[in-house]
Enzyme design. Structure first.
Site, PDB file in Angstrom:
ATOM      1  N   GLY A  76     -21.217  28.771  23.033  1.00 57.89           N
ATOM      2  CA  GLY A  76     -20.950  29.555  21.836  1.00 57.89           C
ATOM      3  C   GLY A  76     -22.178  29.809  20.991  1.00 57.89           C
TER       4      GLY A  76
ATOM      5  N   LEU B 131     -27.623  30.799  22.521  1.00 56.53           N
ATOM      6  CA  LEU B 131     -26.326  30.341  22.995  1.00 56.53           C
ATOM      7  C   LEU B 131     -26.379  28.829  23.143  1.00 56.53           C
ATOM      8  CD1 LEU B 131     -23.485  30.969  24.223  1.00 56.53           C
ATOM      9  CD2 LEU B 131     -24.643  31.097  26.444  1.00 56.53           C
ATOM     10  N   HIS B 132     -25.451  28.137  22.465  1.00 54.18           N
ATOM     11  CA  HIS B 132     -25.325  26.691  22.630  1.00 54.18           C
ATOM     12  C   HIS B 132     -24.532  26.442  23.908  1.00 54.18           C
ATOM     13  CE1 HIS B 132     -26.686  25.305  18.627  1.00 54.18           C
ATOM     14  NE2 HIS B 132     -26.302  26.518  18.254  1.00 54.18           N
ATOM     15  N   CYS B 133     -25.046  25.544  24.745  1.00 56.53           N
ATOM     16  CA  CYS B 133     -24.401  25.201  26.012  1.00 56.53           C
ATOM     17  C   CYS B 133     -24.224  23.688  26.042  1.00 56.53           C
ATOM     18  CB  CYS B 133     -25.271  25.638  27.189  1.00 56.53           C
ATOM     19  SG  CYS B 133     -25.754  27.365  27.138  1.00 56.53           S
TER      20      CYS B 133
END
Length: 172
Positions: free
Chosen positions: A104, A118-120
């Site tokens: 997200g 984008l945070h993964c």
């Protein structure tokens, strides 16, 4: 002899052409500190978030081109946004195969760095607060971000009727 920086050499009017000169931490990693990259291609790079304790793995995927944040994307960025998530899945699968993941974007004012990223995550996330709030409902999924782009920049449903705008007395 005077010590000159890149800011002295490159005219101020051209600074926007050089993302690194904007003082962006992520541009610095993507273009200078490449040893920190877990993954790199022509469009993006991936590196660990400095807050490693937030999840089993916490990786950031950033476009190489400086895009300020999730509010500064348009239809031209949709393929890039999809590419970021695809590569995020690839990196997490390399680091921790067959685990549960979450992806997200933070939207302003929740983003801490003004560079789209984008945070993964490899789940679980460390605390209930981080899981539920910071990296839970405060995250905007790729699908939701693309839906917002479509809403903000709709494709016209019917072509403009050019014939009505032409002066009837105009000789063609």
């Amino acid at each position: 002899m005077k010590d000159t920086s890149a800011f002295d050499v490159i005219p101020r009017r051209d600074w926007d052409k050089y993302d690194i000169l904007k003082g962006c931490k992520f541009c610095h990693i993507l273009h200078i500190k490449k040893s920190l990259l877990l993954y790199e291609d022509e469009l993006c790079g991936a590196f660990h978030d400095k807050r490693k304790s937030s999840a089993v793995e916490h990786v950031l995927i950033c476009p190489k081109k400086h895009i300020r944040d999730a509010h500064h994307v348009n239809r031209d960025h949709i393929e890039l946004i999809e590419h970021l998530e695809e590569k995020g899945k690839y990196v997490l699968e390399m680091l921790r195969p067959k685990k549960e993941y979450r992806f997200g974007y933070h939207e302003p004012p929740m983003n801490s760095v003004d560079h789209l990223h984008l945070h993964c995550f490899v789940l679980p996330i460390a605390t209930k607060y981080l899981n539920d709030v910071v990296y839970g409902y405060k995250l905007c999924s790729t699908k939701k971000l693309i839906a917002k782009i479509h809403e903000k920049f709709p494709i016209p449903t019917k072509p403009t009727d050019i014939v009505d705008k032409i002066d009837p007395e105009l000789e063609i």
